[in-house]
Motif scaffolding. Structure first.
Motif, PDB file in Angstrom:
ATOM      1  N   UNK A 487       0.816  -1.221   0.000  1.00  0.00           N
ATOM      2  CA  UNK A 487       0.000   0.000   0.000  1.00  0.00           C
ATOM      3  C   UNK A 487       0.846   1.266   0.000  1.00  0.00           C
ATOM      4  N   UNK A 488       2.183   1.135  -0.013  1.00  0.00           N
ATOM      5  CA  UNK A 488       3.050   2.302   0.092  1.00  0.00           C
ATOM      6  C   UNK A 488       2.788   3.339  -0.978  1.00  0.00           C
ATOM      7  N   UNK A 489       2.563   2.894  -2.223  1.00  0.00           N
ATOM      8  CA  UNK A 489       2.319   3.834  -3.304  1.00  0.00           C
ATOM      9  C   UNK A 489       0.953   4.475  -3.268  1.00  0.00           C
ATOM     10  N   UNK A 490       0.065   3.979  -2.407  1.00  0.00           N
ATOM     11  CA  UNK A 490      -1.280   4.544  -2.287  1.00  0.00           C
ATOM     12  C   UNK A 490      -1.356   5.588  -1.175  1.00  0.00           C
ATOM     13  N   UNK A 491      -0.288   5.731  -0.400  1.00  0.00           N
ATOM     14  CA  UNK A 491      -0.278   6.625   0.756  1.00  0.00           C
ATOM     15  C   UNK A 491       0.702   7.765   0.500  1.00  0.00           C
ATOM     16  N   UNK A 492       0.277   8.993   0.781  1.00  0.00           N
ATOM     17  CA  UNK A 492       1.068  10.172   0.482  1.00  0.00           C
ATOM     18  C   UNK A 492       1.176  11.037   1.737  1.00  0.00           C
ATOM     19  N   UNK A 493       2.403  11.391   2.082  1.00  0.00           N
ATOM     20  CA  UNK A 493       2.651  12.191   3.279  1.00  0.00           C
ATOM     21  C   UNK A 493       2.692  13.662   2.902  1.00  0.00           C
ATOM     22  N   UNK A 494       1.996  14.488   3.667  1.00  0.00           N
ATOM     23  CA  UNK A 494       1.943  15.921   3.414  1.00  0.00           C
ATOM     24  C   UNK A 494       2.442  16.696   4.623  1.00  0.00           C
ATOM     25  N   UNK A 495       3.137  17.772   4.366  1.00  0.00           N
ATOM     26  CA  UNK A 495       3.588  18.733   5.378  1.00  0.00           C
ATOM     27  C   UNK A 495       4.465  18.075   6.433  1.00  0.00           C
ATOM     28  N   UNK A 496       5.715  17.834   6.060  1.00  0.00           N
ATOM     29  CA  UNK A 496       6.636  17.145   6.945  1.00  0.00           C
ATOM     30  C   UNK A 496       7.506  18.107   7.734  1.00  0.00           C
ATOM     31  N   UNK A 497       8.095  17.574   8.776  1.00  0.00           N
ATOM     32  CA  UNK A 497       9.190  18.218   9.500  1.00  0.00           C
ATOM     33  C   UNK A 497       8.816  19.483  10.251  1.00  0.00           C
ATOM     34  N   UNK A 498       7.566  19.669  10.603  1.00  0.00           N
ATOM     35  CA  UNK A 498       7.183  20.905  11.282  1.00  0.00           C
ATOM     36  C   UNK A 498       6.746  20.694  12.722  1.00  0.00           C
ATOM     37  N   UNK A 499       6.479  19.475  13.143  1.00  0.00           N
ATOM     38  CA  UNK A 499       5.994  19.248  14.496  1.00  0.00           C
ATOM     39  C   UNK A 499       5.702  17.781  14.734  1.00  0.00           C
ATOM     40  N   UNK A 500       4.712  17.490  15.553  1.00  0.00           N
ATOM     41  CA  UNK A 500       4.461  16.115  15.979  1.00  0.00           C
ATOM     42  C   UNK A 500       3.207  15.515  15.357  1.00  0.00           C
ATOM     43  N   UNK A 501       2.863  15.947  14.161  1.00  0.00           N
ATOM     44  CA  UNK A 501       1.863  15.224  13.381  1.00  0.00           C
ATOM     45  C   UNK A 501       2.137  15.464  11.906  1.00  0.00           C
ATOM     46  N   UNK A 502       1.637  14.588  11.083  1.00  0.00           N
ATOM     47  CA  UNK A 502       1.677  14.814   9.646  1.00  0.00           C
ATOM     48  C   UNK A 502       0.315  14.441   9.084  1.00  0.00           C
ATOM     49  N   UNK A 503       0.096  14.779   7.833  1.00  0.00           N
ATOM     50  CA  UNK A 503      -1.165  14.466   7.169  1.00  0.00           C
ATOM     51  C   UNK A 503      -0.914  13.326   6.189  1.00  0.00           C
ATOM     52  N   UNK A 504      -1.774  12.327   6.219  1.00  0.00           N
ATOM     53  CA  UNK A 504      -1.669  11.185   5.314  1.00  0.00           C
ATOM     54  C   UNK A 504      -2.847  11.204   4.349  1.00  0.00           C
ATOM     55  N   UNK A 505      -2.555  11.367   3.059  1.00  0.00           N
ATOM     56  CA  UNK A 505      -3.582  11.311   2.013  1.00  0.00           C
ATOM     57  C   UNK A 505      -3.543   9.927   1.387  1.00  0.00           C
ATOM     58  N   UNK A 506      -4.707   9.351   1.142  1.00  0.00           N
ATOM     59  CA  UNK A 506      -4.801   7.962   0.686  1.00  0.00           C
ATOM     60  C   UNK A 506      -5.535   7.901  -0.650  1.00  0.00           C
ATOM     61  N   UNK A 507      -4.958   7.157  -1.575  1.00  0.00           N
ATOM     62  CA  UNK A 507      -5.668   6.860  -2.818  1.00  0.00           C
ATOM     63  C   UNK A 507      -6.668   5.742  -2.535  1.00  0.00           C
ATOM     64  N   UNK A 508      -7.945   6.049  -2.645  1.00  0.00           N
ATOM     65  CA  UNK A 508      -8.971   5.044  -2.363  1.00  0.00           C
ATOM     66  C   UNK A 508     -10.269   5.450  -3.046  1.00  0.00           C
ATOM     67  N   UNK A 509     -11.083   4.457  -3.444  1.00  0.00           N
ATOM     68  CA  UNK A 509     -12.351   4.753  -4.115  1.00  0.00           C
ATOM     69  C   UNK A 509     -13.485   5.057  -3.145  1.00  0.00           C
ATOM     70  N   UNK A 510     -13.154   5.182  -1.846  1.00  0.00           N
ATOM     71  CA  UNK A 510     -14.188   5.404  -0.828  1.00  0.00           C
ATOM     72  C   UNK A 510     -13.855   6.647  -0.024  1.00  0.00           C
ATOM     73  N   UNK A 511     -14.734   7.006   0.890  1.00  0.00           N
ATOM     74  CA  UNK A 511     -14.525   8.171   1.732  1.00  0.00           C
ATOM     75  C   UNK A 511     -13.741   7.846   2.985  1.00  0.00           C
ATOM     76  N   UNK A 512     -13.521   8.884   3.809  1.00  0.00           N
ATOM     77  CA  UNK A 512     -12.751   8.718   5.042  1.00  0.00           C
ATOM     78  C   UNK A 512     -13.388   7.717   5.992  1.00  0.00           C
ATOM     79  N   UNK A 513     -14.730   7.761   6.061  1.00  0.00           N
ATOM     80  CA  UNK A 513     -15.422   6.933   7.051  1.00  0.00           C
ATOM     81  C   UNK A 513     -15.122   5.460   6.908  1.00  0.00           C
ATOM     82  N   UNK A 514     -15.119   4.943   5.688  1.00  0.00           N
ATOM     83  CA  UNK A 514     -14.849   3.519   5.491  1.00  0.00           C
ATOM     84  C   UNK A 514     -13.415   3.172   5.888  1.00  0.00           C
ATOM     85  N   UNK A 515     -12.462   4.033   5.543  1.00  0.00           N
ATOM     86  CA  UNK A 515     -11.075   3.751   5.910  1.00  0.00           C
ATOM     87  C   UNK A 515     -10.902   3.798   7.425  1.00  0.00           C
ATOM     88  N   UNK A 516     -11.581   4.744   8.087  1.00  0.00           N
ATOM     89  CA  UNK A 516     -11.517   4.802   9.549  1.00  0.00           C
ATOM     90  C   UNK A 516     -12.011   3.498  10.151  1.00  0.00           C
TER      91      UNK A 516
END
Length: 596
Positions: A487-516
């Motif tokens: 799944x590495x190529x389906x996951x994209x890291x956004x806004x690095x190196x600024x603090x203690x969280x990052x944003x993970x964007x996912x390539x998926x045909x569904x919404x956030x709720x199903x992935x959660x």
């Protein structure tokens, strides 16, 4: 000529720091024109007699702060759109003498000692969380993870569907107290053993211990480059307590109200489940219920949900303003009618974005456009930038005296200690004595002296450096393990190196709720970005449309519809990181199985 320097004049500065400062000065002064191409790394390294690595570090810092922009296969270009100038306004406030405020003596008001400012606004001290991961840029670009590169014992493990404990919980800052608890307990023992009773048990000024305020001023000077008068610092029991005090000060300063909590607002102490938001009408009173002259505060959207509740509790009308790649949107801010804006410019929560230098000066220009405008700079995790130098604070370039700077020790020492501080601009600092000086300080004197000793001895700085290194290691373990999965190529890291969280964007045909739901089934709890989207009262949908799922609405400031998750890894352990990555990858693969 731009970008030609005498490296022999760097003094005690490192080569990279001196080069970065010289180039920044050229860009700010207009010596380097907007859009001008910078010398290639190899050319500049040869010209200045330094290594290519030194030039790379200088360019990376300039890019992180928004001074330059990297273009693939083209090089670096000046991104600042116009030379820096002091906003046109009465700048006499910039020349206000930096006198030491005479608050060392404790005023003794008649009657009983005052209660804390607001019990409603004194929940968790951490104002939010933040940070990043390898390979993301500060401008909003994302990279595929595959390209290059135990919760606290006092908290019982949450259960996920299936009956087993969670592998990892990224939905909140589950701080692991281990090292910090040891540090604090040792410092507390030393404080009680070596400090005199007069120091520990004497009454303290309303602003807090002068000794601690001096130690914080020294810390800010060395770490943030801020020249701060200790007399303008106020100590408080957590950032949320200070938010309430700021609200009261501004209301008094503008004559808009008495700054008392509003019965419309919900209780602020409860923590909402991840991904669950208060209904729009619960986060603030409806516009119809507020007087026409109600002051407006602009907050970032997506943003920290409790801010709206706190400002509403003190009688403000809250207007969420979208965040774009450079920071809070200026057109939206102008349209909001706000007299106060509360932002997190060094590491916005939850997007992780860093406000560009151009936008910072636009914000100072906005302040100059009104006599009673203020900006609250929330620097909640300034010590945890994981690459390069800390981004300069807005307060350090504020010549108008309108920026309130708020910092907290919750990210470094844990929110249980309830330690935060704010630096007031001169006009609000003077009003503090008149309007709020009757309050007793909300932090234990023993805790204040204990923290003073940690700052004075250098133990705090050493602890932060160790913790920063540990968190970087854990983050990299997680991301490397995720990159190694299918799944590495389906996951994209956004806004690095600024603090203690990052944003993970996912390539998926569904919404956030199903992935959660899938991730929770595999033992990982996620926080969807949509959970931090806020709606102003004026923008609320009709009642018959409020049932629409927030995850189906477009996220402000993003150009695609990828599901996004706020990955807070404060409490992730090195042992759990690879396992959590594999569990998350399994959920992502399962979400994508529908494509087959």
């Amino acid at each position: 000529m731009a970008f030609e320097y005498d490296m022999a004049g760097r003094g005690d500065s490192s080569r990279y720091e001196y080069l970065y400062r010289c180039m920044r000065a050229d860009i700010e002064s207009g010596e380097a024109a907007p859009g001008q191409r910078l010398p290639s790394k190899r050319v500049l390294a040869k010209r200045e007699g330094v290594s290519i690595v030194t030039v790379e570090k200088a360019y990376a810092q300039l890019e992180a702060e928004g001074y330059v922009q990297a273009r693939e296969r083209s090089g670096y270009f000046v991104a600042l759109r116009q030379p820096v100038r002091v906003p046109a306004a009465d700048v006499r406030t910039a020349r206000i003498s930096r006198r030491q405020e005479q608050d060392d003596a404790v005023p003794v008001p008649s009657g009983a000692s005052a209660a804390p400012v607001s019990t409603a606004a004194s929940a968790t001290g951490a104002s939010a969380t933040g940070a990043s991961a390898t390979g993301a840029s500060a401008t909003g670009a994302s990279v595929a993870v595959g390209e290059g590169s135990a919760r606290p014992s006092a908290q019982p493990l949450q259960e996920f569907h299936g009956g087993s404990g969670l592998i990892a919980d990224f939905s909140w800052p589950a701080y692991n107290p281990g090292v910090a608890a040891t540090l604090w307990s040792r410092a507390l023992r030393d404080t009680l053993a070596h400090e005199g009773d007069r120091e520990l048990y004497a009454p303290q000024p309303s602003r807090g211990s002068l000794r601690l305020r001096r130690a914080i001023a020294t810390h800010l000077a060395s770490f943030r480059g801020m020249d701060v008068d200790p007399g303008r610092i106020v100590i408080g029991a957590g950032a949320q307590m200070l938010y309430g005090m700021v609200a009261q000060l501004i209301l008094h300063a503008t004559g808009a109200g008495m700054g008392m909590p509003d019965a419309h607002a919900p209780a602020l102490g409860a923590r909402l489940p991840s991904g669950v938001r208060l209904p729009a009408d619960a986060s603030q009173p409806s516009d119809a219920s507020l007087p026409l002259d109600t002051p407006v505060v602009a907050v970032e959207n997506p943003g920290y949900p409790r801010l709206a509740s706190i400002y509403s509790a003190y009688g403000f009308r809250v207007h969420p303003v979208p965040v774009d790649a450079e920071g809070i949107d200026m057109d939206g801010l102008d349209a909001s009618g706000a007299s106060v804006v509360h932002i997190m410019p060094s590491h916005q929560f939850p997007t992780g974005r860093v406000t560009s230098v151009t936008r910072r000066y636009e914000l100072l220009g906005w302040l100059a456009g009104g006599a009673e405008r203020y900006l609250v700079e929330d620097d909640y995790d300034n010590e945890f930038r994981l690459a390069g130098r800390p981004v300069p604070s807005l307060a350090s370039i504020d010549v108008l005296g309108r920026v309130v700077y708020i910092g907290t020790f919750s990210k470094s020492l844990g929110s249980a200690l309830r330690l935060a501080y704010m630096v007031l601009p001169p006009v609000l600092s003077r009003r503090y004595d008149d309007d709020l000086g009757f309050y007793s300080n909300t932090v234990s004197v023993v805790d204040q002296i204990c923290l003073s000793r940690l700052l004075e001895s250098g133990d705090y700085e050493r602890h932060v450096n160790r913790f920063r290194t540990q968190r970087r290691t854990v983050r990299d373990l997680f991301l490397d393990a995720l990159a190694d999965t299918p799944a590495g190529g389906m996951c994209h890291v956004e806004e690095a190196d600024s603090g203690l969280h990052f944003v993970l964007a996912v390539d998926a045909p569904c919404g956030e709720g199903r992935i959660v739901r899938l991730a929770l089934r595999h033992g990982v709890r996620l926080a969807p970005m949509s959970g931090y989207v806020q709606a102003s009262a004026a923008a609320r949908p009709p009642a018959d449309r409020r049932a629409a799922r927030i995850e189906d609405m477009p996220l402000p400031g993003y150009g695609d519809s990828r599901p996004r998750f706020v990955m807070q890894y404060d409490g992730l352990t090195p042992q759990a990181a690879p396992q959590a990555a594999r569990a998350l990858a399994a959920a992502v693969l399962e979400a994508n199985a529908a494509r087959a």
